[in-house]
Scaffold this active site. Structure first.
Site, PDB file in Angstrom:
ATOM      1  N   HIS A  90       0.839  -1.198   0.000  1.00 61.36           N
ATOM      2  CA  HIS A  90       0.000   0.000   0.000  1.00 61.36           C
ATOM      3  C   HIS A  90       0.874   1.248   0.000  1.00 61.36           C
ATOM      4  CE1 HIS A  90      -3.297  -2.780   1.609  1.00 61.36           C
ATOM      5  NE2 HIS A  90      -3.514  -2.513   0.323  1.00 61.36           N
ATOM      6  N   ALA A  91       0.559   2.137  -0.954  1.00 63.62           N
ATOM      7  CA  ALA A  91       1.442   3.267  -1.264  1.00 63.62           C
ATOM      8  C   ALA A  91       1.797   4.121  -0.056  1.00 63.62           C
ATOM      9  CB  ALA A  91       0.774   4.120  -2.344  1.00 63.62           C
ATOM     10  N   ARG A  92       0.840   4.345   0.820  1.00 62.21           N
ATOM     11  CA  ARG A  92       1.060   5.299   1.924  1.00 62.21           C
ATOM     12  C   ARG A  92       1.763   4.690   3.131  1.00 62.21           C
ATOM     13  NH1 ARG A  92      -5.412   5.655   2.997  1.00 62.21           N
ATOM     14  NH2 ARG A  92      -5.724   3.559   3.813  1.00 62.21           N
ATOM     15  N   ARG A 177      -5.929  -6.939  -2.697  1.00 56.98           N
ATOM     16  CA  ARG A 177      -7.257  -7.540  -2.906  1.00 56.98           C
ATOM     17  C   ARG A 177      -7.279  -8.277  -4.235  1.00 56.98           C
ATOM     18  NH1 ARG A 177      -7.171  -6.010   1.391  1.00 56.98           N
ATOM     19  NH2 ARG A 177      -8.689  -4.858   2.645  1.00 56.98           N
ATOM     20  N   GLU A 307       1.221  -5.820  10.630  1.00 56.77           N
ATOM     21  CA  GLU A 307       0.816  -4.405  10.589  1.00 56.77           C
ATOM     22  C   GLU A 307       1.661  -3.647  11.605  1.00 56.77           C
ATOM     23  OE1 GLU A 307      -1.553  -2.743   8.874  1.00 56.77           O
ATOM     24  OE2 GLU A 307      -2.610  -4.376   7.855  1.00 56.77           O
TER      25      GLU A 307
HETATM   26  O1  0X9 Z   1      -6.637  -4.390   4.369  1.00 59.35           O
HETATM   27  C1  0X9 Z   1      -5.478  -4.765   4.157  1.00 59.35           C
HETATM   28  O2  0X9 Z   1      -5.061  -5.033   3.041  1.00 59.35           O
HETATM   29  C2  0X9 Z   1      -4.518  -4.898   5.340  1.00 59.35           C
HETATM   30  N1  0X9 Z   1      -4.647  -3.794   6.240  1.00 59.35           N
HETATM   31  S1  0X9 Z   1      -4.151  -2.291   5.778  1.00 59.35           S
HETATM   32  O3  0X9 Z   1      -4.569  -1.347   6.778  1.00 59.35           O
HETATM   33  N2  0X9 Z   1      -2.567  -2.264   5.756  1.00 59.35           N
HETATM   34  O4  0X9 Z   1      -4.645  -2.015   4.484  1.00 59.35           O
HETATM   35  C3  0X9 Z   1      -4.824  -6.173   6.087  1.00 59.35           C
HETATM   36  C4  0X9 Z   1      -4.857  -7.397   5.236  1.00 59.35           C
HETATM   37  C5  0X9 Z   1      -4.863  -8.658   6.059  1.00 59.35           C
HETATM   38  N3  0X9 Z   1      -6.058  -9.254   6.375  1.00 59.35           N
HETATM   39  C6  0X9 Z   1      -7.273  -8.849   6.842  1.00 59.35           C
HETATM   40  N4  0X9 Z   1      -7.717  -7.662   6.855  1.00 59.35           N
HETATM   41  N5  0X9 Z   1      -8.042  -9.728   7.268  1.00 59.35           N
HETATM   42 ZN    ZN Z   2      -1.592  -2.152   3.928  1.00 59.81          ZN
END
Ligand code: 0X9
Ligand code: ZN
Length: 353
Positions: A90-92, A177, A307
């Site tokens: 993630h860029a930020r 995603r 994280e």
């Molecule tokens: O949402 C994401 O891609 C990750 N958090 S972020 O704040 N860095 O964007 C977490 C991904 C890992 N898994 C779950 N959210 N369940």
């Molecule tokens: Zn992230």
């Protein structure tokens, strides 16, 4: 009578098998740009050619190289287990790349101190998965250690996705995603304007595709043991699954390994240290198409999203820690990562058949 300085330097660098003149120095004064990361990696490859190899595993949408560094102890063995780390999906999430560079520096430059981590394991690190998005976040006004509240991606420093155009006016796919496990499930969107846009199909983003290919090849060779992806800024260590409310079959093992990081960090002699929680990803929120679910699904027995913290004491910095905190934050994470690696090496000492 006295040898000129440059001759002494040449002699020393030759006998140590490194080039002292070109040796790059890891710094924590500021965040590295994409170009600086590439320079740092190239410098290591030149200076430590027996133990370091760079590989371009693909290109970003804007054609930047996605460069992994493979770190070995130089003994030439080809069948070792692998710890694969990436950062900067993630860029930020600025702290993540420099955290990955810190690990690289410890394993390569501080090799003597850490050579137990490279005896039966190679490490492969991709310090910047999303160079286009990151470069975009550095394109606005200079970062002057201000506290940035990212309520939307409108501030360039708060951009999250890659920079791939979509149909319509909105730019970017969320590379975390866009993997093939549970694609489209949970907190994600098929709206290209959304900051969690899942892409048009699994691996439609070139960055996810390149990382997916690397993960798959390490899993298929059965060398890939631990996958770890640095994100920020929540302060937790997550194991599978993320796409649905199911615990990984070996949840206990995942917890044991992650807990060794938490314990090691708690012992750090610092006034304030992070207190990570260890949870299955879905407990944060369910999210399909993540890289860590994919790695676990294709055969890495251990797979984490780490994280990094969002605060230090009362100071909440979220994705953009002030630069004077970089040093202590990366040092703390290295202590945790080293503890995790030691535990992994204990649990999986030799290659799986
Ligand atoms: O949402 C994401 O891609 C990750 N958090 S972020 O704040 N860095 O964007 C977490 C991904 C890992 N898994 C779950 N959210 N369940
Ligand atoms: Zn992230």
């Amino acid at each position: 009578m006295y040898l000129p300085f440059f001759l002494i330097t040449l002699f020393l660098s030759g006998s140590l098998g490194i080039s002292i003149l070109r040796r790059p120095e890891y710094q924590t004064d500021d965040y590295y740009t994409y170009e600086e990361i590439q320079e740092f990696l190239k410098g290591l490859e030149k200076s430590y050619s027996k133990r370091v190899r760079l590989t371009d595993i693909g290109r970003s949408y804007e054609n930047r190289k996605l460069t992994t560094i493979t770190i070995t102890n130089g003994d030439g063995r080809k069948d070792k287990n692998v710890i694969f780390i990436d950062a900067g999906f993630h860029a930020r999430e600025w702290l993540t790349h420099t955290t990955a560079l810190k690990a690289i520096n410890e394993l390569v430059v501080n090799f003597e101190e850490n050579k137990d981590l490279l005896k039966n394991y190679d490490w492969i690190v991709l310090p910047l998965v999303n160079p286009d998005g990151y470069t975009f976040t550095r394109s606005g006004e200079k970062f002057t250690n201000e506290t940035i509240v990212c309520n939307s991606e409108r501030d360039v420093k708060c951009w999250r996705k890659n920079r791939q155009p979509n149909d319509g006016n909105c730019i970017g796919t969320d590379p975390n995603r866009n993997f093939a496990k549970g694609w489209g499930e949970g907190v994600t969107s098929n709206d290209p304007c959304n900051f969690t846009f899942m892409g048009t199909s699994p691996f439609s983003a070139p960055e996810s595709k390149a990382v997916g290919k690397e993960i798959l090849s390490l899993a298929n060779s059965r060398r890939g043991i631990m996958y770890l992806s640095f994100h920020s800024a929540i302060g937790n260590i997550m194991y599978p699954w993320s796409y649905d409310s199911i615990d990984a079959e070996n949840a206990e093992e995942h917890i044991e390994v992650a807990q060794s990081a938490v314990d090691a960090i708690a012992k750090v002699n610092s006034m304030v240290s992070s207190n990570y929680s260890v949870i299955p990803g879905y407990k944060l929120y369910p999210a399909g198409g993540t890289s860590s679910d994919f790695a676990y699904d294709v055969g890495f027995p251990l797979s984490y999203t780490v994280e990094l913290p969002d605060s230090r004491g009362d100071l909440v910095f979220k994705f953009h820690p002030p630069t004077d905190l970089i040093k202590e934050l990366v040092e703390e994470t290295w202590i945790g990562l080293r503890a995790m690696a030691k535990k992994v090496i204990q649990l999986y000492p030799v290659k799986r058949s």
